[in-house]
Design an enzyme around this catalytic site. Sequence first.
Site, short mmCIF file in Angstrom:
data_model
loop_
_atom_site.label_atom_id
_atom_site.label_comp_id
_atom_site.label_asym_id
_atom_site.label_seq_id
_atom_site.Cartn_x
_atom_site.Cartn_y
_atom_site.Cartn_z
N ASP A 304 0.88 -1.17 0.00
CA ASP A 304 0.00 0.00 0.00
C ASP A 304 0.92 1.22 0.00
O ASP A 304 2.15 1.09 0.02
CB ASP A 304 -0.95 -0.04 1.21
CG ASP A 304 -2.17 0.86 1.00
OD1 ASP A 304 -3.18 0.68 1.69
OD2 ASP A 304 -2.10 1.75 0.12
C1 GLC Z 1 -4.47 4.23 0.02
C2 GLC Z 1 -5.34 3.07 0.36
C3 GLC Z 1 -5.43 2.04 -0.71
C4 GLC Z 1 -5.36 2.69 -2.08
C5 GLC Z 1 -4.00 3.34 -2.21
C6 GLC Z 1 -3.80 4.04 -3.55
O1 GLC Z 1 -3.74 4.68 1.09
O2 GLC Z 1 -5.05 2.40 1.58
O3 GLC Z 1 -6.64 1.31 -0.52
O4 GLC Z 1 -5.53 1.71 -3.09
O5 GLC Z 1 -3.75 4.28 -1.17
O6 GLC Z 1 -4.66 5.13 -3.66
#
Ligand code: GLC
Length: 739
Positions: A304
């Site tokens: 993430d």
């Molecule tokens: C965020 C989220 C994730 C998302 C990613 C990209 O922090 O936790 O679910 O896909 O960033 O936007």
Amino acid sequence: MDKRIQIYIKPFVLFLLTFVLISCTKYQNSSSTDQKVESLIAQMTLEEKIGQMTQICFSMITEGRGKKLVLDKQAARDAILNHHVGSFLSGTGSEAEWISFLTEVQRIAVEETRLGIPLIIGIDHIHGANYVNEGVIFPHNITLSCSFDKDLIAETASLTAKQTGRLGLHWNFAPVLGIAKNPYWPRFYETYGEDPYLCSLLGSTFVDAYQQNITNNFSLAACAKHFIGYSDPVSGWDRTPAYIPMQTLYEDFLPPFEASLNAGAKTVMLNSGEVNGEPVHISETLVQGMLRNHLGFDGVILTDIKDILKVVEMHSAAANEEEATKLSIDAGIDVSMACDAFRFPGIVKVLVQKGKITEKRIDQSVRRILKLKFDLGLFEHPYPITDEIARPDDAELYQSAVKAAEESIVLLKNDDALPLTPNARILLTGFAADSKKHMNGAWTFEWLGAEEERQPESMPTLKTAMQKKFTQINYLETPDISSTSGVNELESALKRCDVVVLTIGEKSYSEFKGNINDLNLDENQQRLCRTAINSNKPVVFILVEGRPRLITDFENDASAILFTGYPGMGGPEAIANILSGQINPSGKLSFTYPRNVAHHSTYYHKPSESYEFLYPFGHGLSYTQFEYSRLFISDTLIHDVSQPLSISFDVKNTGSKEGKETIMIFMRDCVGTITRPVKKLVYFEKINLKPNETETLQVQFKPKNVFSYSNASGDSRTENGEFIFMVGTQEESVWLKQK
Ligand code: GLC
């Protein structure tokens, strides 16, 4: 030949030969994907390989580093040609802006790099094409899950895929597969609710529908997220520690991931948080052990956002970023969502040079990434494919959004207040009564949800939708009833109405921005509710919220209550259609609606717990009534778990209106060496019945599937004893006596 001429000819011939050699030895089109992948890897430098493992936010290569999709060509060339970045993510804009931006940036990768490996582009289209100005905005998953309708999930996923894929957005960071056990958790609304079986079926349906080939030779990648245990932090706050026994992880949290991987999910995103004291990103137990080995997943694992750095800065689980990078790669990540820094490639190169990570391990990740790009058809179709995929038309998208909301909204209570009569004098108020932003929720054009002026122009608000159905709507902007004038304004309006329609709940929020300390509604809303109820006029509550905020104090005096979650662009019209009786509501709660601020449990609680709720899992009323009868089970004693069992029963619409009913079959394993839940959902199906119509349903089960459960090692076990099947208020037992 004159020597001087030879001096010029030799290098040119050499260049020509090299060029021909490279261009035809990138890979042979005729060979298999694996052969193409190996052929490319054999030609790649270490830097090019590591670049494929690096994902950067588009905001690093836009003009002024803003959100607008205007490419800073120099920054883009630096990222792609010097850092060899193989993937980008996130952005927001019109279809035309996306198409031109992605064409430009992809062209640099395909035409200016040595091997021409195309980029893979990630986006969070978690409730429609929600980062495209013209995008369809469906209800968020917590709402959609209350439809208990797999076909509806498939339809919304397929429309989102078409509207997304044609623009050149290949990788959707969806679905969220968390089990929503903790009503405080701010990402509750991104899940399909609290039940592992429901989350498994809806999540895998989304994956299957989303990853379908949207043309003969181009498909998209879904992303099962966030692996694992993200949704039950002890504190209820986002990205804070979760302590979940391995047996519970296997039994409750793993099934939606297993089902989605079985449906072919091409990628997995890891949980930013820590589980049982281990940041998931560096957990060999969870990533290597549970995901790679137990589930056998050999697809791409993505971190993430900036989560390798978080291992140092948030979890203090590594002394520095180099150590965190090694631990994450050792655990099994393939792509780092580095987002706003280019340190990752350099750190990995140093780790390889120091011998702390082998190039063989790097090749393992690059193999998965290149295979993904080949599988999606990216090498043949790197650019937006608007010519091959017709854009779904606006009317179809909007109607699909209305239908999705109509099928999902839950009628929690109705003391004969609904449907409302067309000429009732209605006082409409509350924070979402004239708002598009709060009906769509977060992740809508902006992370926290764009402001009203950027919301879909054609989308009605609840006010404008109701004005089409009812002749006397008095809309009152939410009064500040901490002031005397506010109270007077409200009380005067209450005097002049027959019924109050009051939207309450939560304004849109995302992730940690939605952390709360109290499940109760905010003070002003509580006063608003109390004042409305004290007017002795019928009050209809419309719950617009990402999680079940407490309404216990008002519930008894409410005349009717609708749960809408964040119902999307079709939500206002769907609510108006339900309030007017044009649509008979059919949603059922996919979660337990809590009664108390500090005590909550799921319906599949243990026998030693009591089940406290305001409304139980599966609750949802209709404008008609249904009756269950004649439950029959094919065997009351079985000796072999592979012997199929069948259950039949009748459902009758005993009311005066046509309606849909979601039948649910629960089962209880009466005795278990690991304590068994008092019941668990083992089947559901949504049926439509006309007044007085009866349908006989027959469902077949494989006892080895429903009677078994996981132990702490993830091994399945089935124990002899009594199993009770429950349908409505009926139950039937079957005894298992394996030899
Ligand atoms: C965020 C989220 C994730 C998302 C990613 C990209 O922090 O936790 O679910 O896909 O960033 O936007």
